[in-house]
Design an enzyme around this catalytic site. Structure first.
Site, PDB file in Angstrom:
ATOM      1  N   GLU A 173       3.262  -8.651  11.232  1.00  0.00           N
ATOM      2  CA  GLU A 173       3.296  -7.731  12.367  1.00  0.00           C
ATOM      3  C   GLU A 173       2.890  -6.324  11.953  1.00  0.00           C
ATOM      4  OE1 GLU A 173       7.262  -8.012  13.792  1.00  0.00           O
ATOM      5  OE2 GLU A 173       8.163  -7.413  11.892  1.00  0.00           O
ATOM      6  N   GLY A 214       8.187  -7.980   6.160  1.00  0.00           N
ATOM      7  CA  GLY A 214       8.822  -6.950   6.969  1.00  0.00           C
ATOM      8  C   GLY A 214       8.641  -5.575   6.351  1.00  0.00           C
ATOM      9  N   VAL A 215       9.372  -4.605   6.885  1.00  0.00           N
ATOM     10  CA  VAL A 215       9.213  -3.227   6.439  1.00  0.00           C
ATOM     11  C   VAL A 215      10.303  -2.864   5.440  1.00  0.00           C
ATOM     12  CG1 VAL A 215       8.111  -2.515   8.566  1.00  0.00           C
ATOM     13  CG2 VAL A 215      10.584  -2.363   8.372  1.00  0.00           C
ATOM     14  N   GLY A 232      10.822  -8.158  14.609  1.00  0.00           N
ATOM     15  CA  GLY A 232      10.089  -9.416  14.650  1.00  0.00           C
ATOM     16  C   GLY A 232      10.578 -10.443  13.666  1.00  0.00           C
TER      17      GLY A 232
END
Length: 485
Positions: A279, A253-254, A373
């Site tokens: 993603e 993830g970010v 996501g």
């Protein structure tokens, strides 16, 4: 035409769909023009608001300027804008939080009605309706197919070779939905462009503006300790034979924790070179691709700094064979995630003692960004790991609580929780075993005694909860500014 002329194609209450995924590939000039049109209409005492669909977030600037102008009535599926967030939490904008893999699907199923206008950034277009996208694919292919009208921002900043990274495929609609034949991270199964009826294109706007991605903040000691714990856990899984010697693709993830984890994985001599099926590709992934630690990466966007994007453009011969950019319903597709055995690495906001996870709402009320996501990967990964600091705000908030104030991921999906305090492997544990494991290994010492007392005094059967005290920590926070009371 210019942006202000193009904005006149957008009418009050239109469903408008922006391309891109994060700031990557998002429209650069239309948002300000739409905001200007809204302000003019409001000044003339005429209604003007749009319903806005995107891939994930767009640039915070775009959402901020639109929300400041009162130009948004409805928004989905994810955002990172302080100004828009405030309006959502005050009920001034209706916000629909969605799993990112389901957004294009919901549009194709007709759940949101027709898309009136799609605003898409492209690196090139052809007279027969072929459109080549830029650094963020997102849901742009579906928006182009489904929209009544299309406005193209033709951005000459992007290297023409960016189109070589794209792999555009449409899975179809039931009962005619096909399998997606991606059996390896770098498999290409589609086209480099999107084909549409050229008569739908009502405006083309020339731009030459960068994505303006910033550098991440330096990792602090807590982030680095969490990252070290993640590496320790993955090495133990390899030693136990649950991760094969060649490793498995990673999703990340970010944020700063994820960047720190990727950096530590890159530094570890015992972690073999690996693939990413994710993603987004963040800043750290570019460096690891250069170093050969990441051997190939599939994502929906290049969510990187301007300098790293330029590095990719300056070395397209190297990166073009190592990066694939896909529509987000493919990058986040459960079928592929399960087939490839992806290891999911995501950050949570709050966890309860049984392993439920809150990714989105402070004290169960105020939205931060959205689920994004994370659920797509957590539910379908071969190994799902959630990470968080054990406390925030100088110890006034514990991220481990008796009961989550909001649940985005249930105990059935959360397999491992890691904080700077340690690792809670929850696989195969009963609820009470999970609770003791989480408190012992992940809770901060400031809160451990309280959590043990709550668990031991709470009535119940298979799960123990005292509903009269389950949210005492949250009540303390609201009343005193600290969960400690």
């Amino acid at each position: 035409m210019d942006a202000n002329e193009a904005a006149e194609f957008i009418q009050h209450n239109d469903l408008v769909a922006f391309g891109g995924f994060t700031h990557a590939g998002s429209p650069k000039v239309l948002p300000a023009a739409i905001a200007g049109r809204a302000s003019e209409m409001h000044h003339a005492q005429k209604p003007f608001q749009i319903r806005l669909l995107t891939g994930a977030s767009i640039s915070a600037f775009a959402d901020d300027i639109l929300s400041e102008a009162g130009a948004i009535s409805w928004r989905a599926p994810y955002q990172t804008s302080p100004g828009l967030r405030q309006k959502i939490n005050h009920g001034q904008v209706k916000f629909v939080d969605m799993h990112l893999s389901e957004v294009a699907q919901a549009v194709n199923y007709g759940f949101f009605g027709d898309i009136d206008v799609a605003v898409i950034e492209a690196s090139a277009i052809a007279s027969d309706g072929r459109i080549w996208l830029t650094s963020g694919i997102g849901n742009a292919p579906t928006w182009l197919q489904r929209a009544k009208k299309v406005i193209i921002e033709l951005n000459h900043y992007h290297h023409p070779g960016i189109a070589e990274l794209a792999d555009i495929v449409f899975p179809g609609v039931p009962p005619y939905r096909n399998c997606i034949p991606v059996f390896h991270t770098l498999d290409r199964v589609g086209t480099r462009y999107v084909q549409i009826d050229p008569n739908k294109i009502v405006a083309v706007i020339d731009t030459e503006l960068p994505d303006n991605g910033g550098l991440p903040s330096p990792a602090n000691p807590v982030c680095l300790q969490i990252a070290d714990n993640v590496v320790t856990f993955l090495l133990s899984e390899m030693a136990a034979g649950r991760i094969p010697p060649e490793f498995l693709p990673l999703q990340s993830g970010v944020g700063n924790i994820n960047n720190a984890v990727m950096a530590r994985l890159g530094e570890s001599p015992d972690i073999p070179p690996f693939m990413m099926y994710s993603e987004v590709l963040q800043e750290s992934a570019v460096h690891l691709l250069e170093a050969g630690k990441i051997t190939g990466a599939s994502a929906s966007s290049l969510t990187v700094s301007t300098s790293s994007l330029q590095k990719i453009y300056d070395n397209m011969d190297f990166f073009a064979n190592r990066i694939v950019l896909r529509p987000q319903e493919i990058s986040n597709n459960p079928e592929i995630i399960r087939r490839l055995g992806v290891i999911a690495l995501n950050v949570g906001l709050e966890f309860d003692i049984y392993g439920h996870a809150n990714s989105t709402h402070i004290s169960g009320v105020n939205l931060i960004n959205g689920i994004g996501g994370s659920g797509d990967f957590v539910r379908n990964a071969s190994l799902s790991i959630f990470m968080a600091p054990s406390v925030v705000r100088e110890g006034n908030i514990s991220t481990i609580v008796p009961m989550c104030s909001h649940v985005d991921h249930s105990e059935h999906s959360v397999k491992v929780i890691i904080t700077e305090q340690g690792i809670a492997d929850l696989r195969g544990l009963s609820p009470i075993q999970r609770a003791y494991t989480i408190i012992k290994n992940c809770a901060h010492p400031l809160y451990q005694d309280y959590l043990y007392r709550y668990l031991e005094n709470a009535p119940g059967g298979h799960i123990h909860h005292d509903l009269s005290h389950a949210f005492d920590l949250h009540r303390n926070l609201i009343e005193t500014g600290s969960m400690l009371g």
